[in-house]
Design a protein around this motif. Structure first.
Motif, PDB file in Angstrom:
ATOM      1  N   VAL A  33      42.451  36.961  18.262  1.00 21.39           N
ATOM      2  CA  VAL A  33      41.209  37.188  19.006  1.00 21.39           C
ATOM      3  C   VAL A  33      41.473  37.159  20.515  1.00 21.39           C
ATOM      4  CG1 VAL A  33      38.892  36.271  19.486  1.00 21.39           C
ATOM      5  CG2 VAL A  33      39.793  36.236  17.147  1.00 21.39           C
ATOM      6  N   VAL A  34      42.346  36.255  20.954  1.00 21.83           N
ATOM      7  CA  VAL A  34      42.499  36.001  22.392  1.00 21.83           C
ATOM      8  C   VAL A  34      43.813  36.514  22.974  1.00 21.83           C
ATOM      9  CG1 VAL A  34      40.988  34.003  22.271  1.00 21.83           C
ATOM     10  CG2 VAL A  34      43.452  33.682  22.019  1.00 21.83           C
ATOM     11  N   ALA A  35      44.775  36.886  22.134  1.00 23.65           N
ATOM     12  CA  ALA A  35      46.084  37.321  22.643  1.00 23.65           C
ATOM     13  C   ALA A  35      46.105  38.830  22.858  1.00 23.65           C
ATOM     14  CB  ALA A  35      47.192  36.890  21.684  1.00 23.65           C
ATOM     15  N   THR A  36      45.142  39.316  23.617  1.00 29.60           N
ATOM     16  CA  THR A  36      45.060  40.748  23.903  1.00 29.60           C
ATOM     17  C   THR A  36      44.891  40.957  25.399  1.00 29.60           C
ATOM     18  OG1 THR A  36      42.643  40.861  23.723  1.00 29.60           O
ATOM     19  CG2 THR A  36      43.911  41.135  21.675  1.00 29.60           C
ATOM     20  N   ALA A  37      45.242  42.150  25.846  1.00 27.60           N
ATOM     21  CA  ALA A  37      45.082  42.476  27.262  1.00 27.60           C
ATOM     22  C   ALA A  37      43.612  42.443  27.667  1.00 27.60           C
ATOM     23  CB  ALA A  37      45.692  43.857  27.543  1.00 27.60           C
ATOM     24  N   ASP A  38      42.718  42.858  26.769  1.00 25.52           N
ATOM     25  CA  ASP A  38      41.291  42.880  27.107  1.00 25.52           C
ATOM     26  C   ASP A  38      40.741  41.464  27.278  1.00 25.52           C
ATOM     27  OD1 ASP A  38      40.817  45.616  27.304  1.00 25.52           O
ATOM     28  OD2 ASP A  38      40.554  45.825  25.145  1.00 25.52           O
ATOM     29  N   TRP A  39      41.194  40.524  26.454  1.00 23.27           N
ATOM     30  CA  TRP A  39      40.749  39.148  26.604  1.00 23.27           C
ATOM     31  C   TRP A  39      41.192  38.590  27.959  1.00 23.27           C
ATOM     32  CZ3 TRP A  39      37.552  35.844  24.030  1.00 23.27           C
ATOM     33  CH2 TRP A  39      37.623  34.498  24.372  1.00 23.27           C
ATOM     34  N   SER A  40      42.452  38.801  28.300  1.00 24.10           N
ATOM     35  CA  SER A  40      42.951  38.331  29.599  1.00 24.10           C
ATOM     36  C   SER A  40      42.223  39.005  30.748  1.00 24.10           C
ATOM     37  CB  SER A  40      44.455  38.593  29.701  1.00 24.10           C
ATOM     38  OG  SER A  40      45.164  37.791  28.778  1.00 24.10           O
ATOM     39  N   ARG A  41      41.946  40.291  30.574  1.00 24.59           N
ATOM     40  CA  ARG A  41      41.216  41.018  31.621  1.00 24.59           C
ATOM     41  C   ARG A  41      39.815  40.441  31.795  1.00 24.59           C
ATOM     42  NH1 ARG A  41      41.928  45.748  29.584  1.00 24.59           N
ATOM     43  NH2 ARG A  41      43.947  46.003  30.594  1.00 24.59           N
ATOM     44  N   LEU A  42      39.162  40.116  30.695  1.00 22.86           N
ATOM     45  CA  LEU A  42      37.817  39.537  30.742  1.00 22.86           C
ATOM     46  C   LEU A  42      37.828  38.217  31.497  1.00 22.86           C
ATOM     47  CD1 LEU A  42      34.828  39.649  29.570  1.00 22.86           C
ATOM     48  CD2 LEU A  42      35.711  38.207  27.722  1.00 22.86           C
ATOM     49  N   LEU A  43      38.719  37.297  31.126  1.00 16.08           N
ATOM     50  CA  LEU A  43      38.780  35.992  31.772  1.00 16.08           C
ATOM     51  C   LEU A  43      39.177  36.102  33.229  1.00 16.08           C
ATOM     52  CD1 LEU A  43      38.452  35.017  28.860  1.00 16.08           C
ATOM     53  CD2 LEU A  43      40.186  33.262  29.320  1.00 16.08           C
ATOM     54  N   GLY A  44      40.132  36.990  33.523  1.00 14.47           N
ATOM     55  CA  GLY A  44      40.566  37.152  34.902  1.00 14.47           C
ATOM     56  C   GLY A  44      39.488  37.740  35.792  1.00 14.47           C
ATOM     57  N   ALA A  45      38.762  38.741  35.284  1.00 17.06           N
ATOM     58  CA  ALA A  45      37.723  39.383  36.088  1.00 17.06           C
ATOM     59  C   ALA A  45      36.581  38.418  36.384  1.00 17.06           C
ATOM     60  CB  ALA A  45      37.195  40.621  35.362  1.00 17.06           C
ATOM     61  N   LEU A  46      36.193  37.620  35.414  1.00 18.36           N
ATOM     62  CA  LEU A  46      35.151  36.634  35.671  1.00 18.36           C
ATOM     63  C   LEU A  46      35.639  35.592  36.676  1.00 18.36           C
ATOM     64  CD1 LEU A  46      33.737  36.122  32.072  1.00 18.36           C
ATOM     65  CD2 LEU A  46      32.568  37.207  33.990  1.00 18.36           C
ATOM     66  N   GLY A  47      36.904  35.212  36.586  1.00 15.33           N
ATOM     67  CA  GLY A  47      37.462  34.291  37.570  1.00 15.33           C
ATOM     68  C   GLY A  47      37.400  34.844  38.974  1.00 15.33           C
ATOM     69  N   HIS A  48      37.705  36.127  39.140  1.00 16.71           N
ATOM     70  CA  HIS A  48      37.603  36.774  40.452  1.00 16.71           C
ATOM     71  C   HIS A  48      36.158  36.782  40.938  1.00 16.71           C
ATOM     72  CE1 HIS A  48      41.673  38.114  41.229  1.00 16.71           C
ATOM     73  NE2 HIS A  48      41.773  38.600  39.997  1.00 16.71           N
ATOM     74  N   CYS A  49      35.225  37.083  40.032  1.00 20.33           N
ATOM     75  CA  CYS A  49      33.808  37.098  40.387  1.00 20.33           C
ATOM     76  C   CYS A  49      33.360  35.729  40.879  1.00 20.33           C
ATOM     77  CB  CYS A  49      32.984  37.539  39.173  1.00 20.33           C
ATOM     78  SG  CYS A  49      31.189  37.413  39.382  1.00 20.33           S
ATOM     79  N   PHE A  50      33.673  34.692  40.132  1.00 24.45           N
ATOM     80  CA  PHE A  50      33.240  33.348  40.510  1.00 24.45           C
ATOM     81  C   PHE A  50      33.909  32.875  41.792  1.00 24.45           C
ATOM     82  CE2 PHE A  50      32.603  32.690  35.696  1.00 24.45           C
ATOM     83  CZ  PHE A  50      31.314  33.194  35.760  1.00 24.45           C
ATOM     84  N   ALA A  51      35.159  33.295  42.010  1.00 24.87           N
ATOM     85  CA  ALA A  51      35.880  32.877  43.216  1.00 24.87           C
ATOM     86  C   ALA A  51      35.250  33.438  44.483  1.00 24.87           C
ATOM     87  CB  ALA A  51      37.343  33.295  43.121  1.00 24.87           C
ATOM     88  N   GLN A  52      34.474  34.509  44.351  1.00 24.62           N
ATOM     89  CA  GLN A  52      33.769  35.048  45.520  1.00 24.62           C
ATOM     90  C   GLN A  52      32.572  34.185  45.906  1.00 24.62           C
ATOM     91  OE1 GLN A  52      33.203  39.452  45.501  1.00 24.62           O
ATOM     92  NE2 GLN A  52      34.369  39.376  43.581  1.00 24.62           N
TER      93      GLN A  52
END
Length: 252
Positions: free
Chosen positions: A112-131
């Motif tokens: 479920v979590v070992a995919t590029a899309d999962w990492s992309r999802l978590l990373g993009a939200l992290g970038h959003c919150f960091a703003q």
């Protein structure tokens, strides 16, 4: 007849600004995909995993209406690393019902979590919150939830209106089947204002600044047999996972 209220949707381009101004923002599935760079079609591929969640045996109200799985990650910019499996812990300051316990839930499966899309999802939200409030890295906990009507009524938030004890929260509605209720309510933590609405579209998302607002979801009731409400909740915290802070309780 109970009135329902539409979610106050904002476009992806305004999500960070609205989150900064209001303390929360709600995005449609389409705008969620724009914000994260993950198509809804990709997210829908993991929906079958909600059929295989384990019963939450920690419910102090004696219910059997909640199933869940749990996993932890460290998000450092675009790098997403799965952390060793650990207990979920909250202090009683944030969860008066279940706080102070180290709750061990079955892990979210690797496929479920070992995919590029999962990492992309978590990373993009992290970038959003960091703003809104910078952190590097983010300590992220992922929770798959199914609230069902096994007991005649299901409680998405049995602890009531609460904060989670983190910096930011993303709540994705994955599925609603055969139910009524499950209304989302968001309130200022230090003020009188609030808003209520129902998230219905699969992969719409509520983004919360957990330091500024409290939230809850109302109970669900069945309108046909075997009703349920599925969500994916991602919490982002600076500094450490909950329970790793100096002085955090060590209750088992």
């Amino acid at each position: 007849m109970v009135a329902t209220f539409d979610a106050p949707l904002v476009p992806a381009a305004d999500a960070t600004t609205v989150l900064r101004e209001r303390g929360y923002a709600v995005l449609s599935p389409e705008d969620s995909a724009v914000l994260t760079g993950v198509p809804v079609t990709s997210l829908r591929r993991i929906e079958p995993s909600w059929q295989d969640l384990e019963v939450d045996h920690y419910l102090r109200d004696g219910g059997s209406y909640r199933r869940r799985r749990h996993a932890c990650f460290v998000v450092d910019g675009d790098t997403v690393t799965r952390a060793p499996h650990r207990a979920h812990w909250q202090s009683t300051d944030y969860n008066a019902l279940h706080g102070g316990m180290r709750r061990w839930f079955e892990p979210i499966p690797a496929d479920v979590v070992a995919t590029a899309d999962w990492s992309r999802l978590l990373g993009a939200l992290g970038h959003c919150f960091a703003q809104v409030r910078a952190a590097n890295p983010w300590y992220v906990e992922a929770h798959q939830f199914r609230i069902d009507t096994t007991d005649g009524i299901g409680r998405p938030t049995p602890e009531g209106a609460h904060r989670d004890g983190v910096d930011f929260v993303a709540v994705f509605v994955v599925d609603r089947h055969g139910i009524t209720g499950g209304e989302t309510r968001v309130f200022e933590a230090c003020g009188p204002n609030g808003q209520r609405f129902t998230l219905e579209a699969p992969w719409s998302v509520l983004l919360l600044d957990d330091t500024r607002v409290i939230h809850e979801s109302t109970p669900i009731q069945p309108i046909q047999a075997h009703g349920h409400r599925d969500t994916l909740v991602l919490t982002y915290r600076a500094g450490a996972f909950q329970g790793d802070d100096p002085g955090a309780g060590k209750a088992a």
